[in-house]
Design an enzyme around this catalytic site. Sequence first.
Site, PDB file in Angstrom:
ATOM      1  CG  ASN A 216     -12.852 145.989 -10.109  1.00  0.00           C
ATOM      2  OD1 ASN A 216     -13.779 146.791 -10.227  1.00  0.00           O
ATOM      3  ND2 ASN A 216     -13.020 144.680 -10.304  1.00  0.00           N
ATOM      4  CG  HIS A 252     -20.373 140.878  -7.449  1.00  0.00           C
ATOM      5  ND1 HIS A 252     -20.763 140.332  -8.653  1.00  0.00           N
ATOM      6  CD2 HIS A 252     -19.048 141.083  -7.541  1.00  0.00           C
ATOM      7  CE1 HIS A 252     -19.705 140.209  -9.438  1.00  0.00           C
ATOM      8  NE2 HIS A 252     -18.646 140.661  -8.798  1.00  0.00           N
ATOM      9  CD  GLU A 281     -15.979 142.050 -10.954  1.00  0.00           C
ATOM     10  OE1 GLU A 281     -16.442 141.140 -10.249  1.00  0.00           O
ATOM     11  OE2 GLU A 281     -14.773 142.310 -11.021  1.00  0.00           O
ATOM     12  CG  ASP A 283     -23.812 139.615  -9.980  1.00  0.00           C
ATOM     13  OD1 ASP A 283     -23.573 140.207  -8.906  1.00  0.00           O
ATOM     14  OD2 ASP A 283     -23.190 138.605 -10.346  1.00  0.00           O
TER      15      ASP A 283
HETATM   16  C1  XIL Z   1     -15.494 134.901 -10.795  1.00  0.00           C
HETATM   17  C2  XIL Z   1     -15.973 134.163 -12.026  1.00  0.00           C
HETATM   18  O1  XIL Z   1     -17.226 134.654 -12.399  1.00  0.00           O
HETATM   19  C3  XIL Z   1     -16.055 132.683 -11.741  1.00  0.00           C
HETATM   20  O2  XIL Z   1     -16.363 131.969 -12.926  1.00  0.00           O
HETATM   21  C4  XIL Z   1     -14.740 132.171 -11.156  1.00  0.00           C
HETATM   22  O3  XIL Z   1     -14.875 130.831 -10.781  1.00  0.00           O
HETATM   23  C5  XIL Z   1     -14.327 132.988  -9.959  1.00  0.00           C
HETATM   24  O4  XIL Z   1     -14.277 134.369 -10.314  1.00  0.00           O
HETATM   25  N1  XIL Z   1     -14.949 139.363  -8.379  1.00  0.00           N
HETATM   26  C6  XIL Z   1     -14.161 139.382  -9.493  1.00  0.00           C
HETATM   27  C7  XIL Z   1     -14.342 138.371 -10.563  1.00  0.00           C
HETATM   28  O5  XIL Z   1     -13.349 140.308  -9.642  1.00  0.00           O
HETATM   29  O6  XIL Z   1     -13.153 138.054 -11.216  1.00  0.00           O
HETATM   30  C8  XIL Z   1     -14.987 137.116 -10.024  1.00  0.00           C
HETATM   31  O7  XIL Z   1     -15.273 136.267 -11.120  1.00  0.00           O
HETATM   32  C9  XIL Z   1     -16.226 137.457  -9.239  1.00  0.00           C
HETATM   33  C10 XIL Z   1     -15.884 138.327  -8.057  1.00  0.00           C
END
Ligand code: XIL
Length: 360
Positions: A216, A252, A281, A283
């Site tokens: 990932n 993201h 993930e 957003d």
């Molecule tokens: C983030 C969480 O959303 C937060 O709450 C934490 O403080 C840090 O991690 N990539 C990832 C996730 O693979 O695990 C991360 O999650 C965001 C970026």
Amino acid sequence: MLRALRNHGRLGRLCAVLTASAGLLTLQTAPALATPDTAEASGVDAQAPARTPLKDLTDNYVGSAVAASALVNENDYRSVLTDEFSSVTAENAMKWSVLEPNRGQYDWSGADAIMDYARQHGKSVRGHTLVWHKQHPGWLNDLSASELRSAVKNHITTVVNRYEGEIRAWDVVNEVFNSDGTRRDSIFQRKLGDGWIADAFRWAHQADPSAKLYINDYNTGWVNDKSNAIYDLVRSLRQQGVPVHGVGFQTHLSIDYSFPGGFQSNLQRFADLGVDVAITEADVRMTLPVTDSKLTTQADYYERLWNACEAVSRCVEFTTWGYTDRHSWVPNTFDGQGAACLFDESLNPKPAYNRINPTA
Ligand code: XIL
């Protein structure tokens, strides 16, 4: 068409119906909850037909990252999650620093709460994440190479075993490449050498042969040095018979940058390696304050992500990193940015949700 022929078919539909009934039961026992089906929540006439939830629009898993505390403490949060999504990912509760803050002392409370919720509501679970250079416990830093290797093996075996048969897919390794395509200089890379990634996949597969095992990463939605490095690694691992089954695209995104060029064809080239792909993930953040025009651009981005996954037959999951602006990592991570989710703080669907869901 292809999509309808693919995988679960009738069984998937049956599960959706059963899950919908389970959702109704939840509502009946908690009448005060705001849900998308209530007139207050949607702002529509009580007679208007309820919208079809996201999870019933597709054969793909539709997921959200969940904060264990919100899941336990907020009825409205849990209710919309249950109605709209078919899969959950632990936002933090399955990370190594949370599970084993001190060597040999485990805290399963958050992870177990998420698994209990998933069992009760018939949700699929994405496990996140076994080995990551962030959020691992400090005690790892003091270990010798051979101790670290045992610790990684033990961690993977313990965690994957605990939920064997219940976690559909695991992010085995997370963010292991730099943007220039070289290996990230983590303690794992430094002390264990190049072979550690193959070992991690083999150990995870031994612990649960039924789980789909993923690599990932972020900023991999287009062809670039990092996505090429993942592509080459996955191809080579599969040639060696290492059990790698999928590639996760964090996605993201920010509307301050253009949408990843060739996103769908990039997903497709990975799928053509013979692995599943997943949006893990998603957003879409924006510089605050929110404006209508920014929300429209955000809706465009979400729609393009959704449609790309629909169009690639081996894209099996569309998961967002939290579903509501009430609980999003964005404002805490990116200065002046926010409003990245499909639902607002009050759990009302935003234009992006309405764009993805034609029945909204
Ligand atoms: C983030 C969480 O959303 C937060 O709450 C934490 O403080 C840090 O991690 N990539 C990832 C996730 O693979 O695990 C991360 O999650 C965001 C970026």
